[in-house]
Design a protein around this motif. Structure first.
Motif, PDB file in Angstrom:
ATOM      1  N   HIS A  37       0.841  -1.206   0.000  1.00  0.00           N
ATOM      2  CA  HIS A  37       0.000   0.000   0.000  1.00  0.00           C
ATOM      3  C   HIS A  37       0.870   1.247   0.000  1.00  0.00           C
ATOM      4  O   HIS A  37       2.043   1.209   0.364  1.00  0.00           O
ATOM      5  CB  HIS A  37      -1.058  -0.005   1.102  1.00  0.00           C
ATOM      6  N   GLN A  38       0.230   2.349  -0.436  1.00  0.00           N
ATOM      7  CA  GLN A  38       0.972   3.593  -0.516  1.00  0.00           C
ATOM      8  C   GLN A  38       0.803   4.376   0.783  1.00  0.00           C
ATOM      9  O   GLN A  38      -0.276   4.360   1.372  1.00  0.00           O
ATOM     10  CB  GLN A  38       0.413   4.415  -1.689  1.00  0.00           C
ATOM     11  N   VAL A  39       1.858   5.058   1.206  1.00  0.00           N
ATOM     12  CA  VAL A  39       1.768   5.977   2.335  1.00  0.00           C
ATOM     13  C   VAL A  39       2.055   7.383   1.812  1.00  0.00           C
ATOM     14  O   VAL A  39       3.065   7.604   1.130  1.00  0.00           O
ATOM     15  CB  VAL A  39       2.759   5.597   3.460  1.00  0.00           C
ATOM     16  N   ILE A  40       1.119   8.306   2.094  1.00  0.00           N
ATOM     17  CA  ILE A  40       1.286   9.698   1.670  1.00  0.00           C
ATOM     18  C   ILE A  40       1.901  10.488   2.818  1.00  0.00           C
ATOM     19  O   ILE A  40       1.368  10.499   3.928  1.00  0.00           O
ATOM     20  CB  ILE A  40      -0.078  10.330   1.273  1.00  0.00           C
ATOM     21  N   LEU A  41       3.049  11.128   2.538  1.00  0.00           N
ATOM     22  CA  LEU A  41       3.806  11.829   3.576  1.00  0.00           C
ATOM     23  C   LEU A  41       3.551  13.330   3.546  1.00  0.00           C
ATOM     24  O   LEU A  41       3.370  13.918   2.471  1.00  0.00           O
ATOM     25  CB  LEU A  41       5.302  11.573   3.379  1.00  0.00           C
ATOM     26  N   GLU A  42       3.545  13.956   4.725  1.00  0.00           N
ATOM     27  CA  GLU A  42       3.466  15.420   4.820  1.00  0.00           C
ATOM     28  C   GLU A  42       4.735  16.017   4.195  1.00  0.00           C
ATOM     29  O   GLU A  42       5.836  15.515   4.426  1.00  0.00           O
ATOM     30  CB  GLU A  42       3.374  15.857   6.286  1.00  0.00           C
ATOM     31  N   GLU A  43       4.523  17.107   3.449  1.00  0.00           N
ATOM     32  CA  GLU A  43       5.616  17.662   2.660  1.00  0.00           C
ATOM     33  C   GLU A  43       6.863  18.037   3.471  1.00  0.00           C
ATOM     34  O   GLU A  43       7.974  17.782   3.051  1.00  0.00           O
ATOM     35  CB  GLU A  43       5.119  18.882   1.894  1.00  0.00           C
ATOM     36  N   ASN A  44       6.654  18.639   4.636  1.00  0.00           N
ATOM     37  CA  ASN A  44       7.813  19.107   5.404  1.00  0.00           C
ATOM     38  C   ASN A  44       8.277  18.120   6.470  1.00  0.00           C
ATOM     39  O   ASN A  44       9.067  18.475   7.344  1.00  0.00           O
ATOM     40  CB  ASN A  44       7.511  20.457   6.044  1.00  0.00           C
ATOM     41  N   SER A  45       7.798  16.905   6.380  1.00  0.00           N
ATOM     42  CA  SER A  45       8.157  15.916   7.402  1.00  0.00           C
ATOM     43  C   SER A  45       9.595  15.425   7.209  1.00  0.00           C
ATOM     44  O   SER A  45      10.169  15.522   6.120  1.00  0.00           O
ATOM     45  CB  SER A  45       7.193  14.731   7.336  1.00  0.00           C
ATOM     46  N   VAL A  46      10.155  14.901   8.276  1.00  0.00           N
ATOM     47  CA  VAL A  46      11.483  14.286   8.217  1.00  0.00           C
ATOM     48  C   VAL A  46      11.514  13.203   7.144  1.00  0.00           C
ATOM     49  O   VAL A  46      12.441  13.135   6.333  1.00  0.00           O
ATOM     50  CB  VAL A  46      11.841  13.651   9.590  1.00  0.00           C
ATOM     51  N   LEU A  47      10.465  12.379   7.131  1.00  0.00           N
ATOM     52  CA  LEU A  47      10.446  11.261   6.181  1.00  0.00           C
ATOM     53  C   LEU A  47      10.464  11.738   4.741  1.00  0.00           C
ATOM     54  O   LEU A  47      11.202  11.209   3.903  1.00  0.00           O
ATOM     55  CB  LEU A  47       9.208  10.386   6.411  1.00  0.00           C
ATOM     56  N   LYS A  69      11.589  14.500   3.625  1.00  0.00           N
ATOM     57  CA  LYS A  69      12.906  15.095   3.344  1.00  0.00           C
ATOM     58  C   LYS A  69      13.959  14.013   3.094  1.00  0.00           C
ATOM     59  O   LYS A  69      14.715  14.092   2.128  1.00  0.00           O
ATOM     60  CB  LYS A  69      13.342  15.997   4.504  1.00  0.00           C
ATOM     61  N   ILE A  70      14.005  13.015   3.943  1.00  0.00           N
ATOM     62  CA  ILE A  70      15.085  12.037   3.778  1.00  0.00           C
ATOM     63  C   ILE A  70      14.830  11.077   2.617  1.00  0.00           C
ATOM     64  O   ILE A  70      15.758  10.562   2.027  1.00  0.00           O
ATOM     65  CB  ILE A  70      15.413  11.275   5.091  1.00  0.00           C
ATOM     66  N   LEU A  71      13.543  10.877   2.270  1.00  0.00           N
ATOM     67  CA  LEU A  71      13.251   9.991   1.136  1.00  0.00           C
ATOM     68  C   LEU A  71      13.191  10.769  -0.182  1.00  0.00           C
ATOM     69  O   LEU A  71      13.254  10.187  -1.261  1.00  0.00           O
ATOM     70  CB  LEU A  71      11.928   9.247   1.361  1.00  0.00           C
ATOM     71  N   GLY A  72      13.029  12.090  -0.073  1.00  0.00           N
ATOM     72  CA  GLY A  72      12.982  12.924  -1.271  1.00  0.00           C
ATOM     73  C   GLY A  72      11.688  12.781  -2.055  1.00  0.00           C
ATOM     74  O   GLY A  72      11.645  13.066  -3.252  1.00  0.00           O
ATOM     75  N   LYS A  73      10.616  12.350  -1.400  1.00  0.00           N
ATOM     76  CA  LYS A  73       9.314  12.242  -2.064  1.00  0.00           C
ATOM     77  C   LYS A  73       8.190  12.205  -1.024  1.00  0.00           C
ATOM     78  O   LYS A  73       8.441  11.996   0.167  1.00  0.00           O
ATOM     79  CB  LYS A  73       9.259  11.005  -2.952  1.00  0.00           C
ATOM     80  N   THR A  74       6.967  12.382  -1.493  1.00  0.00           N
ATOM     81  CA  THR A  74       5.843  12.436  -0.551  1.00  0.00           C
ATOM     82  C   THR A  74       4.897  11.229  -0.675  1.00  0.00           C
ATOM     83  O   THR A  74       3.864  11.195  -0.027  1.00  0.00           O
ATOM     84  CB  THR A  74       5.022  13.729  -0.742  1.00  0.00           C
ATOM     85  N   ALA A  75       5.262  10.274  -1.514  1.00  0.00           N
ATOM     86  CA  ALA A  75       4.472   9.041  -1.587  1.00  0.00           C
ATOM     87  C   ALA A  75       5.427   7.871  -1.664  1.00  0.00           C
ATOM     88  O   ALA A  75       6.412   7.909  -2.408  1.00  0.00           O
ATOM     89  CB  ALA A  75       3.569   9.058  -2.819  1.00  0.00           C
ATOM     90  N   VAL A  76       5.169   6.852  -0.866  1.00  0.00           N
ATOM     91  CA  VAL A  76       6.072   5.710  -0.833  1.00  0.00           C
ATOM     92  C   VAL A  76       5.256   4.419  -0.688  1.00  0.00           C
ATOM     93  O   VAL A  76       4.257   4.383   0.036  1.00  0.00           O
ATOM     94  CB  VAL A  76       7.122   5.884   0.300  1.00  0.00           C
ATOM     95  N   MET A  77       5.662   3.383  -1.419  1.00  0.00           N
ATOM     96  CA  MET A  77       5.026   2.078  -1.285  1.00  0.00           C
ATOM     97  C   MET A  77       5.641   1.374  -0.086  1.00  0.00           C
ATOM     98  O   MET A  77       6.864   1.316   0.037  1.00  0.00           O
ATOM     99  CB  MET A  77       5.266   1.229  -2.540  1.00  0.00           C
ATOM    100  N   THR A  78       4.796   0.849   0.783  1.00  0.00           N
ATOM    101  CA  THR A  78       5.331   0.165   1.963  1.00  0.00           C
ATOM    102  C   THR A  78       4.633  -1.173   2.171  1.00  0.00           C
ATOM    103  O   THR A  78       3.528  -1.396   1.684  1.00  0.00           O
ATOM    104  CB  THR A  78       5.116   0.996   3.252  1.00  0.00           C
ATOM    105  N   ASN A  79       5.289  -2.027   2.943  1.00  0.00           N
ATOM    106  CA  ASN A  79       4.632  -3.257   3.374  1.00  0.00           C
ATOM    107  C   ASN A  79       3.693  -2.934   4.540  1.00  0.00           C
ATOM    108  O   ASN A  79       3.652  -1.792   5.025  1.00  0.00           O
ATOM    109  CB  ASN A  79       5.666  -4.332   3.738  1.00  0.00           C
ATOM    110  N   SER A  80       2.931  -3.901   5.012  1.00  0.00           N
ATOM    111  CA  SER A  80       1.940  -3.638   6.062  1.00  0.00           C
ATOM    112  C   SER A  80       1.619  -4.926   6.809  1.00  0.00           C
ATOM    113  O   SER A  80       1.107  -5.882   6.224  1.00  0.00           O
ATOM    114  CB  SER A  80       0.670  -3.051   5.418  1.00  0.00           C
ATOM    115  N   PHE A  81       1.946  -4.924   8.119  1.00  0.00           N
ATOM    116  CA  PHE A  81       1.735  -6.128   8.933  1.00  0.00           C
ATOM    117  C   PHE A  81       1.169  -5.747  10.298  1.00  0.00           C
ATOM    118  O   PHE A  81       1.761  -6.041  11.330  1.00  0.00           O
ATOM    119  CB  PHE A  81       3.055  -6.887   9.129  1.00  0.00           C
ATOM    120  N   HIS A  82       0.035  -5.048  10.286  1.00  0.00           N
ATOM    121  CA  HIS A  82      -0.495  -4.603  11.579  1.00  0.00           C
ATOM    122  C   HIS A  82      -2.013  -4.641  11.589  1.00  0.00           C
ATOM    123  O   HIS A  82      -2.644  -4.466  10.554  1.00  0.00           O
ATOM    124  CB  HIS A  82      -0.004  -3.182  11.895  1.00  0.00           C
ATOM    125  N   HIS A  83      -2.583  -4.887  12.788  1.00  0.00           N
ATOM    126  CA  HIS A  83      -4.042  -4.784  12.925  1.00  0.00           C
ATOM    127  C   HIS A  83      -4.398  -3.689  13.919  1.00  0.00           C
ATOM    128  O   HIS A  83      -5.554  -3.394  14.144  1.00  0.00           O
ATOM    129  CB  HIS A  83      -4.658  -6.143  13.318  1.00  0.00           C
TER     130      HIS A  83
END
Ligand code: MN
Length: 259
Positions: A168-178, A180-194
């Motif tokens: 699934h995709q995670v949409i990041l806040e523009e000025n967030s640390v994430l 900034k360090i990833l250089g983008k505001t959308a990232v595909m991630t895994n997901s293992f939580h309920h």
């Protein structure tokens, strides 16, 4: 006399060089205990820290606050790892029928550990349960079970695909640390939580969500050296993928800056 000053100069010069040599920062990784009582950490966390240039050190569960404080004094950064559900009593709730296995000793350890780490101003990366327990430690609450407690339609947050695979995709806040360090505001991630963050802790801000609104990332308001994610970046990083490696290299760089 001249020789003495010359020696002194050489000594000071060598000392300056030594002080400037980048050291290998020690990254403490919170351990868990398995059913046989052994201390353990999934190897992926170790591999991710090694790939990022840090020295991984496993921190065993214990309930002694002085020992825990000393642990945070001897590491340069902390990773809070994934695992069991956080006991709902830690955020003043009774157990929901779909609450899964809890580990009360680990709750005590993780909460004391992250508080001590933040107090010492060392960088912290929370992952999955680590992200949730950090929210609880600083006064936030959790959904005990996403599918039964979030009334709107939600995504599949417990993927059956392999661990390294993003689903699934995670949409990041523009000025967030994430972002900034990833250089983008959308990232595909895994997901293992309920479970998921419900009320965010007062000193934290939400920095990433999935399209269904579930909180997938946060950081501390006045201290962006403390950040966390609901997904498991270590899974793909440990297997050689580079996309989420900056989550770890950033932590190691912050850890190296500390002293
Ligand atoms: Mn998810």
């Amino acid at each position: 006399m001249r020789q003495f000053f010359l020696s002194l100069f050489v000594f000071c010069f060598a000392l300056t060089l030594y002080a400037q040599t980048p050291k290998l920062p020690i990254i403490g990784i919170s351990g868990t205990s398995n059913s046989e009582g052994a201390v353990q950490v999934p190897a992926a966390y170790i591999k991710a820290v090694l790939r990022a240039g840090g020295v991984p050190v496993v921190l065993p569960i214990n309930g002694d606050i002085e020992v825990i404080k000393k642990m945070t004094a001897s590491i340069d950064a902390l990773i809070l790892t994934g695992g069991e559900d956080v006991a709902p009593q830690k955020y003043n709730e009774e157990p929901h029928p779909f609450l899964e296995k809890v580990n009360p000793g680990r709750d005590v350890f993780d909460i004391a550990l992250v508080k001590a780490a933040v107090e010492r101003r060392i960088p912290v990366l929370g992952i999955c349960r680590g992200h949730q327990v950090m929210n609880v430690a600083f006064g936030g609450t959790l959904y005990q079970d996403i599918p039964s407690q979030i009334k709107t339609e939600v995504l599949k947050h417990r993927q059956q695909a392999p661990r390294r695979q993003g689903t699934h995709q995670v949409i990041l806040e523009e000025n967030s640390v994430l972002a900034k360090i990833l250089g983008k505001t959308a990232v595909m991630t895994n997901s293992f939580h309920h479970q998921a963050v419900k009320d965010i802790a007062p000193n934290f801000i939400i920095t990433g969500r999935t399209s269904d609104g579930v909180v997938e990332a946060m950081e501390m308001r006045d201290n962006p050296r403390v950040y966390s994610v609901q997904f498991h970046p270590e899974s793909s990083v440990a297997e050689g993928a580079d996309e989420l490696l900056p989550l770890f290299t950033h932590l190691v760089a912050l850890a190296g800056d500390k002293r």
